[in-house]
Design a protein around this motif. Structure first.
Motif, short mmCIF file in Angstrom:
data_model
loop_
_atom_site.label_atom_id
_atom_site.label_comp_id
_atom_site.label_asym_id
_atom_site.label_seq_id
_atom_site.Cartn_x
_atom_site.Cartn_y
_atom_site.Cartn_z
N ARG A 114 -5.37 16.98 -3.94
CA ARG A 114 -4.70 16.08 -4.90
C ARG A 114 -3.18 16.26 -4.95
O ARG A 114 -2.53 15.88 -5.90
N VAL A 144 -8.62 3.54 -8.24
CA VAL A 144 -8.72 3.98 -6.85
C VAL A 144 -8.47 2.76 -5.97
O VAL A 144 -9.04 1.69 -6.22
N ASP A 159 -6.94 10.28 -0.22
CA ASP A 159 -7.32 9.41 -1.33
C ASP A 159 -6.09 8.61 -1.73
O ASP A 159 -4.95 9.07 -1.54
#
Length: 92
Positions: free
Chosen positions: A27, A76, A2
Motif C-alpha cells: 500500500r 477501486v 492496486d
C-alpha cells in the motif's frame, strides 16, 4: 499493483478534490495524480513531481479506513483508468 481513486469533499480551492494512486502490495504509493477543483492536474512518482504533490511518506490506510472518513469516498479503479489520468497529468 492496486489502483485507487479517492474523492475528497472540502471547500479549499488549493487542495485536490480527487486523488488517484497506484499502490504496491504493501500500500505504498508508486505514482499519484491529484486533480484540483479548477481542473489542474499535478503528479508525483519516485523521480519527479509537480506543484506540491508528493508520494505519501507512509502506506495508505485500508479501503475500509478511508471509507470510514466522512470527507472521503474511495473507489477501486483499474490500471487503464489510472493510466488515463497519469497520461493527462504528465503530457507536455
Amino acid at each position: 499493483m492496486d489502483y485507487l481513486h479517492v474523492h475528497w469533499r472540502h471547500d479549499a480551492a488549493d487542495a485536490p478534490a480527487d486523488i488517484y494512486s497506484e499502490l504496491d502490495d504493501d500500500r505504498w504509493e508508486v505514482r499519484k495524480v491529484e486533480a484540483f477543483p479548477d481542473g489542474t492536474l499535478h503528479y508525483a512518482d519516485d523521480w519527479r513531481s509537480t506543484g506540491r504533490t508528493g508520494l505519501s511518506e507512509v502506506p495508505l490506510p485500508s479501503f475500509e479506513e478511508l471509507a470510514a472518513q466522512d470527507a472521503l469516498t474511495p473507489t477501486v479503479i483499474d490500471a487503464e483508468e489510472f493510466e488515463r489520468m497519469w497520461a493527462g497529468a504528465t503530457k507536455d
